[in-house]
Scaffold this active site. Structure first.
Site, short mmCIF file in Angstrom:
data_model
loop_
_atom_site.label_atom_id
_atom_site.label_comp_id
_atom_site.label_asym_id
_atom_site.label_seq_id
_atom_site.Cartn_x
_atom_site.Cartn_y
_atom_site.Cartn_z
N SER A 81 -13.15 -9.44 -0.54
CA SER A 81 -12.87 -8.07 -0.98
C SER A 81 -11.58 -7.97 -1.80
O SER A 81 -11.38 -7.00 -2.51
CB SER A 81 -12.79 -7.13 0.22
OG SER A 81 -14.07 -7.02 0.80
N GLU A 249 -13.26 4.51 0.01
CA GLU A 249 -13.95 3.31 0.49
C GLU A 249 -14.69 3.54 1.81
O GLU A 249 -14.12 4.03 2.79
CB GLU A 249 -12.96 2.16 0.71
CG GLU A 249 -13.71 0.86 1.06
CD GLU A 249 -12.86 -0.22 1.70
OE1 GLU A 249 -11.77 0.09 2.20
OE2 GLU A 249 -13.32 -1.37 1.71
#
Ligand code: MG
Ligand code: ZN
Length: 361
Positions: A81, A249
């Site tokens: 990520s 997110e």
């Protein structure tokens, strides 16, 4: 004579085409605001698992402009990520674990920093710690995503307008003994533990540290934090006349994949979809907001080997407890949304946002 007339008619036709084209180009507004929603670990299977089991159609099904991006990093076929977030936030492929730096450790300016430079309001919202790799990629510049205390310092270095997420610990319990919450208050931030503590019509800067580390999962009682935080963030940031950049997110879709837990994946994806609904609701009314939904990578190698659409059940199989290398979808709505059709590198998402904002590098 006939030939001459034909040429005149042809010239007229060509010119009016040009006129129409020019008019269309002028009609296209640039994006005043961008809301980028990142579903960490959310591939096509995660979305379809949620679609198959949810009680009503998902908001994500409304998008008309859809593409795919390639997620590999500078160093690995399978990204993490850090590199995945950095590709979206800065437009470069970098090393796994790196946060908005190139592979040599040089800082690369992020879309959030460009937005700030162009006097837009900026915000980050996450269901993990706000210091975790994905949100960190938009604000910090470190070679290791695990340098949480260093990442926290960047929330004071960049004049970000609001952030909502976990990670309170690294603001107050630090090796350097600094109290970053005091520093935030000194810079006129309203600091609180919950979005419910924000006064009505609040206009100023905002830091909501909603958990000591990560926020709980939806199944363990997070409630509507993500959609509510999304709504609040849009409400506050849209007060800036120059526009805003907001990254939201859905962090834990990824953690459900790591756990090979389909209920975890589905509940997080449906919760993330509610935040998408809030963004679309605003964008439809506003008309100048580009909404982009994508992922940094897929997690779990999820396949749906059977299901029942009436009974809303699925049979899920995970082929790994890690990330995979498959392309992930991109959904866009609003000005410049058609630019997101096709197959392209993850780094192009950054380029397309820069173009939509008409920012210069
Ligand atoms: Mg993440
Ligand atoms: Zn992961």
């Amino acid at each position: 004579m006939i030939r001459f007339l034909a040429i005149i008619v042809l010239l007229f036709a060509v010119n009016s085409c040009k006129l129409i084209k020019k008019k269309d180009e002028q009609k296209l507004p640039k994006a005043k605001n961008i809301i980028l929603l990142v579903g960490d670990g959310m591939g096509v299977s995660q979305i379809y698992a949620a679609m198959s089991t949810a009680s009503k159609p998902l908001n994500i099904e409304q998008f008309k402009y859809i593409g795919f991006h390639k997620t590999y990093s500078a160093t690995h076929y399978i990204t993490d990520s850090g590199a995945g977030g950095t590709a979206l936030s800065t437009g470069i492929k970098t090393c796994n674990n790196c946060i908005a730096t190139d592979t040599s450790g040089n800082s690369i300016k992020t879309i959030l920093e460009y937005a700030k430079e162009n006097e837009l309001a900026t915000g980050l919202v996450s269901t993990s710690s706000i210091l975790h790799a994905t949100p960190a990629s938009f604000i910090a510049h470190v070679l290791s995503r695990n340098s949480y205390e260093e990442i926290a310092l960047y929330f004071l270095r960049t004049d970000i307008d609001l952030f909502i997420g976990g990670g309170k610990k690294q603001f107050i319990q630090r090796k350097d003994s600094l109290n970053l919450i005091d520093s935030l208050i000194a810079r006129n931030y309203l600091v609180a533990d919950s979005i419910h503590q924000i006064p009505e019509n609040y206009k100023g800067k905002l830091a909501i540290l909603s958990a000591r580390e990560h926020n709980p999962s939806y199944l363990k009682g997070r409630g509507d934090l993500l959609p509510e935080a999304t709504e609040k963030a849009i409400q506050i940031l849209s007060k800036n006349e120059n526009g805003f950049f907001l990254m939201i997110e859905g962090s834990q879709i990824d953690w459900g994949g790591h756990d090979k837990d389909i209920d975890y994946v589905v509940s997080e994806t449906i919760d993330f979809d509610k935040a998408i609904g809030k963004a679309l609701e605003f964008a439809k009314k506003d008309g100048e907001t580009l909404v982009i939904v994508t992922a940094d990578h897929e997690t779990g190698g999820l396949t749906l080997t059977d299901g029942d659409l009436k009974g809303k059940t699925i049979v899920a199989n995970f082929s790994t407890d890690h990330h995979t290398g498959v392309m992930v979808p991109v959904f866009a709505f609003g000005p410049d949304a058609e630019d997101f059709i096709g197959i392209y590198e993850n780094t192009k998402v950054f380029e397309k946002m820069m173009t939509a904002f008409q920012f210069k590098k």
